[in-house]
Design an enzyme around this catalytic site. Structure first.
Site, PDB file in Angstrom:
ATOM      1  N   THR A  98       0.833  -1.196   0.000  1.00 55.40           N
ATOM      2  CA  THR A  98       0.000   0.000   0.000  1.00 55.40           C
ATOM      3  C   THR A  98       0.871   1.250   0.000  1.00 55.40           C
ATOM      4  O   THR A  98       2.083   1.181   0.159  1.00 55.40           O
ATOM      5  CB  THR A  98      -0.915   0.029   1.240  1.00 55.40           C
ATOM      6  OG1 THR A  98      -0.101   0.095   2.429  1.00 55.40           O
ATOM      7  CG2 THR A  98      -1.795  -1.202   1.307  1.00 55.40           C
ATOM      8  N   GLU A 211       7.595  10.831  -9.898  1.00 56.57           N
ATOM      9  CA  GLU A 211       6.242  11.174  -9.481  1.00 56.57           C
ATOM     10  C   GLU A 211       5.956  12.636  -9.802  1.00 56.57           C
ATOM     11  O   GLU A 211       6.862  13.414 -10.121  1.00 56.57           O
ATOM     12  CB  GLU A 211       6.081  10.941  -7.974  1.00 56.57           C
ATOM     13  CG  GLU A 211       6.371   9.525  -7.512  1.00 56.57           C
ATOM     14  CD  GLU A 211       5.303   8.545  -7.955  1.00 56.57           C
ATOM     15  OE1 GLU A 211       4.192   8.990  -8.311  1.00 56.57           O
ATOM     16  OE2 GLU A 211       5.584   7.337  -7.944  1.00 56.57           O
ATOM     17  N   LYS A 226      16.303   3.484   2.572  1.00 57.11           N
ATOM     18  CA  LYS A 226      16.950   2.257   2.119  1.00 57.11           C
ATOM     19  C   LYS A 226      18.299   2.041   2.801  1.00 57.11           C
ATOM     20  O   LYS A 226      18.662   0.910   3.143  1.00 57.11           O
ATOM     21  CB  LYS A 226      17.101   2.296   0.597  1.00 57.11           C
ATOM     22  CG  LYS A 226      15.768   2.254  -0.137  1.00 57.11           C
ATOM     23  CD  LYS A 226      15.926   2.441  -1.636  1.00 57.11           C
ATOM     24  CE  LYS A 226      14.579   2.367  -2.335  1.00 57.11           C
ATOM     25  NZ  LYS A 226      14.685   2.590  -3.799  1.00 57.11           N
TER      26      LYS A 226
END
Length: 369
Positions: A98, A211, A226
Site C-alpha cells: 500500500t 512522481e 533504504k
C-alpha cells in the site's frame, strides 16, 4: 502439495502483477517452486474489500478498476476494511503493498502488525515498516512463530538483502555504498547530457520514472530509508532515521556537471560503514565519482550496491530498482523464503529457490522492463 492462501493488501501495480502471474501461470509456478498460490482476500482503496476462503476469481478482480464497480457487487464491501480483513481472513500470508507515509510508516506499519499479531506471515514491498519499525516487527514475528519478509523494500526484485545474508557467509561486511534511486540517477544522467535540472525532471515524469512531486527522490528521502534498512539488517546497526545524514541532488548545478566531465560522474550515493569505535556512519549525498569507480557506469533507472568485504574486497550487485513486475517478483521470492523455512529445507531465500522462481517468471511470459 502445499497451497499458500494469500491476502493482497493494496491492489495497485505490484499486487495486481502478482495476481496476474498467479492467474496466468499458477500451474507452472506450482511445478517450478513446489507449492501452489491462492488469493483469498483483496483490499483496495478504490475497489473495497473481498474475502473468499475458497479462492477469489482473479479474472473478475483484475477486470475491475475503470467503471466505478467495486467488490460490493461481487459479495464484498465498497470499503477497504483493512484491519478486519487482515485479522479475520483465512490467508496464511499477507502481501502488503500500500501507500506509506515515510514519516511514520503508516498505514503499512499497522497492516504488518495486525497480520503478525494474528499469526500470519507478511511479505511487504514498503520501506516504511522495515526502516522505521523493522526491529520491533521482526521481534513480533519471531514471538508469534511467523515470518516477516521484505526483500522488495530496497532494490525491488534484485535480491540484495537476501543475497548478502546468504551468500556472504564467512565474510565480514565492513560497509556498503550504492545507487538506490533510479529517478535521481536518471536525472543526473540527463543533466550530464546537457539538460537542466527542471528539464531532466520533466522528462523523467513523462517517462514514468518520477512522481508528480519528485521530492522524495530528488532530496534523498527514498535513499535515506533504504540506507537505514541495509545498515540495520546487514551491518547489525540500531540506527534511526535521524542517524542517516541526507543531502539530495537539487543543489547540483550545470557548472558542477561540466566541472566533473573530465573524469568524474555525479551520482547520488547512499552509504554506511563501520567506524573504528564500533559504530556505523551512514549518509546519503551526491558525489562526483571517478569513472573507474564501480558505480560510475550505472546508468538510467538501474540500481546497484557495492559491498565492502574483508576477504573479497568490493562486491557489486546491480539490477532493476523499480517496476511493478520486478517488485511482484520480490514478493514471490519472499513467499519462497517463507516456504523454505516452513519445509525446513534450508535458510530463507535459498538461491536455488529464487532461481527456479526466476525461471517461472520468464516462462510465464512476463518480461522485466
Amino acid at each position: 502439495m502445499t497451497t499458500y492462501d494469500l491476502a493482497l493488501i493494496g491492489f495497485g501495480g505490484v499486487n495486481r502483477s502478482l495476481a496476474e502471474l498467479i492467474a496466468a501461470r499458477g500451474e507452472t509456478l506450482r511445478a517450478e517452486v513446489g507449492f501452489g498460490l491462492r488469493v483469498v482476500a483483496i483490499t483496495d482503496l478504490r475497489l473495497g474489500s473481498l474475502m473468499d476462503a475458497n479462492g477469489i476469481d482473479l479474472s473478475m478482480a483484475l477486470a475491475l478498476g475503470g467503471t466505478g464497480e467495486t467488490f460490493a457487487q461481487h459479495g464484498g464491501s465498497a470499503e477497504p476494511d483493512n484491519e478486519a480483513v487482515i485479522r479475520n481472513c483465512t490467508a496464511g500470508i499477507i502481501c502488503e503493498a500500500t501507500f506509506t507515509n515515510p514519516d511514520d510508516g503508516e498505514p503499512a506499519v499497522s497492516h504488518v502488525r495486525w497480520a503478525l499479531e494474528s499469526g500470519k506471515s507478511v511479505c511487504t514491498t514498503n520501506k516504511g515498516p522495515v526502516a522505521l519499525r523493522g526491529g520491533e516487527l521482526s521481534a513480533l514475528a519471531e514471538q508469534q512463530g511467523v515470518r516477516f519478509e521484505f526483500e522488495g523494500a530496497v532494490m525491488s526484485g534484485t535480491p540484495v538483502i537476501r543475497l548478502a545474508k546468504q551468500m556472504f557467509s564467512g565474510l565480514k561486511l565492513n560497509g556498503f555504498e550504492g545507487i538506490m534511486n533510479g529517478t535521481s540517477n536518471y536525472v543526473l544522467g540527463r543533466m550530464e547530457a546537457g539538460l537542466g535540472l527542471g528539464e531532466a525532471v520533466r522528462e523523467a515524469q513523462e517517462l514514468g520514472y518520477a512522481e508528480a512531486n519528485p521530492a522524495a527522490d530528488l532530496e534523498g528521502f527514498d535513499v535515506q530509508l533504504k540506507v537505514l534498512i541495509l545498515a540495520n539488517e546487514l551491518l547489525g546497526g540500531n540506527l534511526q532515521l535521524k542517524d542517516v545524514q541526507r543531502e539530495g541532488i537539487t543543489a547540483i548545478t550545470p557548472e558542477d556537471i561540466r566541472a566533473a566531465a573530465a573524469g568524474r560522474r555525479w551520482k547520488l550515493i547512499g552509504s554506511a560503514r563501520r567506524t573504528p569505535d564500533g559504530g556505523i556512519a551512514a549518509s546519503v549525498a551526491p558525489r562526483a565519482v571517478d569513472l573507474e569507480h564501480s558505480l560510475a557506469g550505472i546508468s538510467g533507472a538501474t540500481n546497484a550496491v557495492s559491498f565492502e568485504t574483508d576477504l573479497l574486497g568490493p562486491v557489486t550487485v546491480s539490477g532493476p530498482g523499480a517496476g511493478r513486475i520486478e517488485t511482484a517478483y520480490a514478493l514471490l521470492s519472499d513467499i519462497i523464503a517463507i516456504h523454505q523455512v516452513a519445509e525446513g529445507r534450508g535458510a530463507a531465500g535459498s538461491p536455488a529457490a529464487a532461481g527456479s522462481l526466476e525461471a517461472a517468471l520468464e516462462n510465464g511470459g512476463l518480461s522485466r522492463v
